[in-house]
Design a protein around this motif. Structure first.
Motif, PDB file in Angstrom:
ATOM      1  N   LYS A  39      46.825  34.635  -1.151  1.00 13.07           N
ATOM      2  CA  LYS A  39      45.594  35.256  -1.665  1.00 13.07           C
ATOM      3  C   LYS A  39      45.453  36.705  -1.211  1.00 13.07           C
ATOM      4  N   LYS A  40      45.833  36.972   0.036  1.00 14.24           N
ATOM      5  CA  LYS A  40      45.721  38.330   0.559  1.00 14.24           C
ATOM      6  C   LYS A  40      46.607  39.297  -0.217  1.00 14.24           C
ATOM      7  N   ALA A  41      47.703  38.792  -0.767  1.00 14.89           N
ATOM      8  CA  ALA A  41      48.638  39.658  -1.492  1.00 14.89           C
ATOM      9  C   ALA A  41      48.266  39.830  -2.965  1.00 14.89           C
ATOM     10  N   MET A  42      47.198  39.143  -3.414  1.00 14.61           N
ATOM     11  CA  MET A  42      46.815  39.172  -4.828  1.00 14.61           C
ATOM     12  C   MET A  42      45.720  40.190  -5.099  1.00 14.61           C
ATOM     13  N   GLN A  43      45.625  40.577  -6.365  1.00 14.35           N
ATOM     14  CA  GLN A  43      44.492  41.355  -6.843  1.00 14.35           C
ATOM     15  C   GLN A  43      43.262  40.446  -6.873  1.00 14.35           C
ATOM     16  N   ASP A  52      57.934  33.828  -4.459  1.00 12.03           N
ATOM     17  CA  ASP A  52      57.220  35.099  -4.546  1.00 12.03           C
ATOM     18  C   ASP A  52      55.729  34.837  -4.714  1.00 12.03           C
ATOM     19  N   VAL A  53      54.941  35.868  -4.511  1.00 12.22           N
ATOM     20  CA  VAL A  53      53.496  35.732  -4.737  1.00 12.22           C
ATOM     21  C   VAL A  53      53.277  35.378  -6.205  1.00 12.22           C
ATOM     22  N   PRO A  54      52.592  34.269  -6.497  1.00 14.52           N
ATOM     23  CA  PRO A  54      52.429  33.820  -7.894  1.00 14.52           C
ATOM     24  C   PRO A  54      51.515  34.734  -8.682  1.00 14.52           C
ATOM     25  N   ILE A  55      51.828  34.911  -9.965  1.00 14.88           N
ATOM     26  CA  ILE A  55      51.046  35.850 -10.778  1.00 14.88           C
ATOM     27  C   ILE A  55      50.466  35.197 -12.036  1.00 14.88           C
ATOM     28  N   PHE A  64      43.318  31.894  -8.626  1.00 15.08           N
ATOM     29  CA  PHE A  64      43.977  31.035  -7.623  1.00 15.08           C
ATOM     30  C   PHE A  64      43.017  29.940  -7.130  1.00 15.08           C
ATOM     31  N   GLU A  65      41.760  30.300  -6.921  1.00 15.16           N
ATOM     32  CA  GLU A  65      40.757  29.327  -6.495  1.00 15.16           C
ATOM     33  C   GLU A  65      40.552  28.265  -7.573  1.00 15.16           C
ATOM     34  N   THR A  66      40.543  28.679  -8.822  1.00 11.33           N
ATOM     35  CA  THR A  66      40.394  27.730  -9.934  1.00 11.33           C
ATOM     36  C   THR A  66      41.577  26.774  -9.980  1.00 11.33           C
ATOM     37  N   VAL A  67      42.771  27.333  -9.854  1.00 11.83           N
ATOM     38  CA  VAL A  67      43.986  26.500  -9.873  1.00 11.83           C
ATOM     39  C   VAL A  67      43.983  25.512  -8.715  1.00 11.83           C
ATOM     40  N   PHE A  68      43.531  25.972  -7.560  1.00 13.45           N
ATOM     41  CA  PHE A  68      43.488  25.090  -6.394  1.00 13.45           C
ATOM     42  C   PHE A  68      42.533  23.913  -6.628  1.00 13.45           C
ATOM     43  N   SER A  69      41.458  24.143  -7.358  1.00 15.37           N
ATOM     44  CA  SER A  69      40.526  23.055  -7.661  1.00 15.37           C
ATOM     45  C   SER A  69      41.201  22.000  -8.546  1.00 15.37           C
ATOM     46  N   PRO A 128      48.828  31.078 -13.666  1.00 15.51           N
ATOM     47  CA  PRO A 128      48.302  29.793 -13.211  1.00 15.51           C
ATOM     48  C   PRO A 128      49.370  28.742 -12.880  1.00 15.51           C
ATOM     49  N   VAL A 129      50.431  28.656 -13.703  1.00 15.39           N
ATOM     50  CA  VAL A 129      51.478  27.662 -13.447  1.00 15.39           C
ATOM     51  C   VAL A 129      52.205  27.982 -12.139  1.00 15.39           C
ATOM     52  N   GLU A 130      52.537  29.268 -11.950  1.00 20.19           N
ATOM     53  CA  GLU A 130      53.183  29.668 -10.696  1.00 20.19           C
ATOM     54  C   GLU A 130      52.275  29.398  -9.497  1.00 20.19           C
ATOM     55  N   MET A 131      50.995  29.616  -9.672  1.00 20.77           N
ATOM     56  CA  MET A 131      50.048  29.369  -8.579  1.00 20.77           C
ATOM     57  C   MET A 131      50.031  27.883  -8.202  1.00 20.77           C
ATOM     58  N   PHE A 132      49.970  27.026  -9.209  1.00 27.61           N
ATOM     59  CA  PHE A 132      49.975  25.585  -8.940  1.00 27.61           C
ATOM     60  C   PHE A 132      51.260  25.191  -8.212  1.00 27.61           C
ATOM     61  N   PHE A 133      52.377  25.727  -8.702  1.00 26.35           N
ATOM     62  CA  PHE A 133      53.664  25.397  -8.094  1.00 26.35           C
ATOM     63  C   PHE A 133      53.744  25.925  -6.660  1.00 26.35           C
ATOM     64  N   TYR A 134      53.196  27.105  -6.445  1.00 28.59           N
ATOM     65  CA  TYR A 134      53.188  27.679  -5.093  1.00 28.59           C
ATOM     66  C   TYR A 134      52.418  26.779  -4.133  1.00 28.59           C
ATOM     67  N   ILE A 135      51.257  26.285  -4.563  1.00 28.52           N
ATOM     68  CA  ILE A 135      50.444  25.390  -3.729  1.00 28.52           C
ATOM     69  C   ILE A 135      51.201  24.092  -3.461  1.00 28.52           C
ATOM     70  N   LEU A 136      51.852  23.569  -4.520  1.00 27.00           N
ATOM     71  CA  LEU A 136      52.614  22.323  -4.392  1.00 27.00           C
ATOM     72  C   LEU A 136      53.752  22.472  -3.380  1.00 27.00           C
ATOM     73  N   GLN A 137      54.559  23.521  -3.552  1.00 25.73           N
ATOM     74  CA  GLN A 137      55.727  23.685  -2.697  1.00 25.73           C
ATOM     75  C   GLN A 137      55.341  23.978  -1.244  1.00 25.73           C
ATOM     76  N   ASN A 138      54.191  24.593  -1.038  1.00 23.40           N
ATOM     77  CA  ASN A 138      53.726  24.864   0.325  1.00 23.40           C
ATOM     78  C   ASN A 138      52.869  23.721   0.870  1.00 23.40           C
ATOM     79  N   GLU A 139      52.739  22.650   0.074  1.00 17.90           N
ATOM     80  CA  GLU A 139      52.033  21.434   0.489  1.00 17.90           C
ATOM     81  C   GLU A 139      50.622  21.746   0.978  1.00 17.90           C
ATOM     82  N   HIS A 140      49.983  22.655   0.228  1.00 12.49           N
ATOM     83  CA  HIS A 140      48.611  23.139   0.442  1.00 12.49           C
ATOM     84  C   HIS A 140      48.295  23.477   1.900  1.00 12.49           C
TER      85      HIS A 140
END
Length: 503
Positions: A163-167, A137-140, A174-179, A142-154
């Motif tokens: 990102k389009k689905a987020m507030q 699901d769309v992560p809501i 999300f940008e911070t987590v990606f860094s 920081p931990v979910e965001m990191f895991f989402y990036i990991l599982q989608n192999e960036h």
């Protein structure tokens, strides 16, 4: 797929990895556990132990055919192999260090999974493809965001979609987590993640992170499940009680492979010839990606050094080409014939500095070695690679004849306490004398005394030292080597090599 089918598949994958020399020459044990929905790795007593559950398919987002289940199972096994190649072996000691820093082991393992999977992607040149079989699901948080990036192999398209689905406020997070994710990928060792994790916990409070970890852990994802037993030797022993090692009780799988072992598996494999007893190749591959565009550019430029163009000579013998100059001047040499210059392949010896300071330029070092290997593989040159280092206070070297297999190249890593170049030169004078060129790949951080260039010139040995990095290293390198090429970019280095050798 039942436990027996998975055991057969795991054994086949393990054997193929051993044949290709993709795993360290250490003992492995693999267990398939009924009704277990994840996988885990543990190292103790010099043995890698991997447990794979036959219930992992419950995490798949549908009923897939056997071939897809095999690919999914393979991804789990590949993940655990990645731990065995790049994760800290002393997990209990690491867990204690994390406790002192108040860092949850599950958070560490989330970051560690990102790090080791990236190294495996680079090493194997293939993806895990978790996202093809698991729904996120769309992560809501920081931990979910990191895991989402990991599982989608960036993958950029997956990140953009999330990102389009987020507030807007979540997009900034999300940008911070990606860094942080990108920082984890750059970490070379497991311990290198600790300062990154400490910074994360300053950004996101520990109590919230623990709640997020518990929330995502309830879904039984791989990183959270394996965190339960990875650092705990007793818990891992309980996990494998009653299970049988599918690789058998023999220690044949732990046999240390000699570089010149002959193996056949339906195709020819390039092997290394080791000419010195000191082994400087690492057990674990470095997991470095090669910039293919830069490699192709450098290859073309260096290749041009060793080819002479065909020339046309005037002749009185009838040929297809008329010599216009001879015709207008009344010469009897009215024709031109093509004269193809025969050439002897040049013999190049590359000496590679494996001191720890070279780690800062390891990707460039691998790029240069990769290109030399391509030139040897395509028979443009004859090339010998000599690894040079100081290990435990002793100067050592190892001689390898190119071309080398990808698995061998990946085990070249600069981690030693010094370069030992003077010893390497002295021990290899006959080899250096018979070489057309002696090329050094080093960074100018020479801890030895400067090499006496005059001594080696007596033998007709002249050295070309090369480095991709800051030009300030040039003055240090010029004290020890006859010619120095020090450039910040690959293309400039290639041009300098061409100019220096041709003049």
């Amino acid at each position: 797929m039942n436990a027996q089918e998975l055991s057969t598949l795991a054994r086949e994958v393990y054997v193929s990895f051993q044949i290709e020399e993709l795993l360290p020459p250490e003992r492995y044990e693999i267990y398939v556990k009924p009704d277990y929905r994840t996988a885990s790795w543990h190292h103790s007593g010099g043995t890698h132990r991997i447990v794979l559950g036959d219930a992992i398919f419950a995490s798949m987002n549908g009923d897939y055919p056997p071939e897809d289940k095999k690919r999914y199972f393979y991804a789990y096994l590949l993940h655990e192999f990645a731990h065995s190649l790049w994760s800290e072996r002393d997990l209990q000691g690491l867990a204690e260090e994390l406790r002192e820093e108040k860092i949850p082991f599950a958070l560490f393992n989330l970051f560690e999974d990102a790090r080791i999977e990236e190294k495996m992607r680079r090493f194997m040149q293939k993806k895990f493809n978790w996202a093809a079989y698991e729904t996120l699901d769309v992560p809501i948080n920081p931990v979910e965001m990191f895991f989402y990036i990991l599982q989608n192999e960036h993958k950029p398209e997956a990140l953009l979609m999330a990102k389009k689905a987020m507030q807007s406020e979540d997009q900034a997070c999300f940008e911070t987590v990606f860094s942080y994710y990108k920082a984890a990928l750059k970490a070379q060792q497991s311990h290198d993640l600790i300062p990154i994790l400490k910074a994360w916990l300053k950004e996101f409070p520990l109590s919230e992170v623990q709640a997020y970890l518990a929330l995502i852990g309830a879904d039984g994802h791989l990183f959270s499940e394996e965190s339960e037993v990875m650092p705990d030797a007793e818990a891992f022993e309980q996990l494998i009680v009653g299970l049988v090692n599918i690789l058998g009780d023999t220690d044949a799988n732990a046999k240390v492979r000699k570089p010149d072992d002959r193996k056949e598996h339906g195709k020819s494999i390039v092997h290394t010839r080791q000419e010195h007893s000191d082994e400087l190749l690492r057990c674990r591959p470095a997991g470095i990606s090669i910039d293919t565009a830069m490699a192709a550019l450098l290859y073309r430029k260096i290749e041009a050094l060793f080819f002479e163009p065909a020339r046309y000579l005037s002749t009185a013998i009838a040929a297809k080409r008329i010599n216009l100059k001879g015709l207008t001047q009344g010469s009897d040499k009215l024709y031109r014939r093509k004269n193809v210059i025969t050439r002897r392949k040049k013999e190049i010896t590359v000496v590679l500095d494996l001191s720890g300071s070279m780690h800062a330029t390891m990707e460039h070092m691998h790029l240069l070695v990769h290109v030399m290997n391509m030139l040897a593989q395509r028979k443009v040159i004859d090339c010998t690679l000599i690894l040079s280092a100081i290990d435990e206070g002793k100067a050592k070297y190892q001689t390898l004849r190119m071309p080398l297999s990808h698995a061998i190249l990946e085990r070249i890593e600069p981690v030693y306490e010094g370069e030992g170049l003077y010893n390497t030169f002295m021990q290899n004078i006959p080899k250096l004398r018979q070489s057309d060129y002696v090329w050094l790949f080093t960074d100018g951080c020479i801890t030895d005394d400067p090499i006496d260039k005059g001594h080696f010139r007596q033998y007709g040995i002249r050295t070309h030292a090369m480095y991709i990095g800051t030009p300030q290293a040039r003055e240090y390198m010029e004290a020890s080597f006859d010619h120095v090429i020090c450039e910040e970019h690959v293309e400039a280095l290639a041009d300098q090599i061409f100019t220096l050798i041709r003049r």
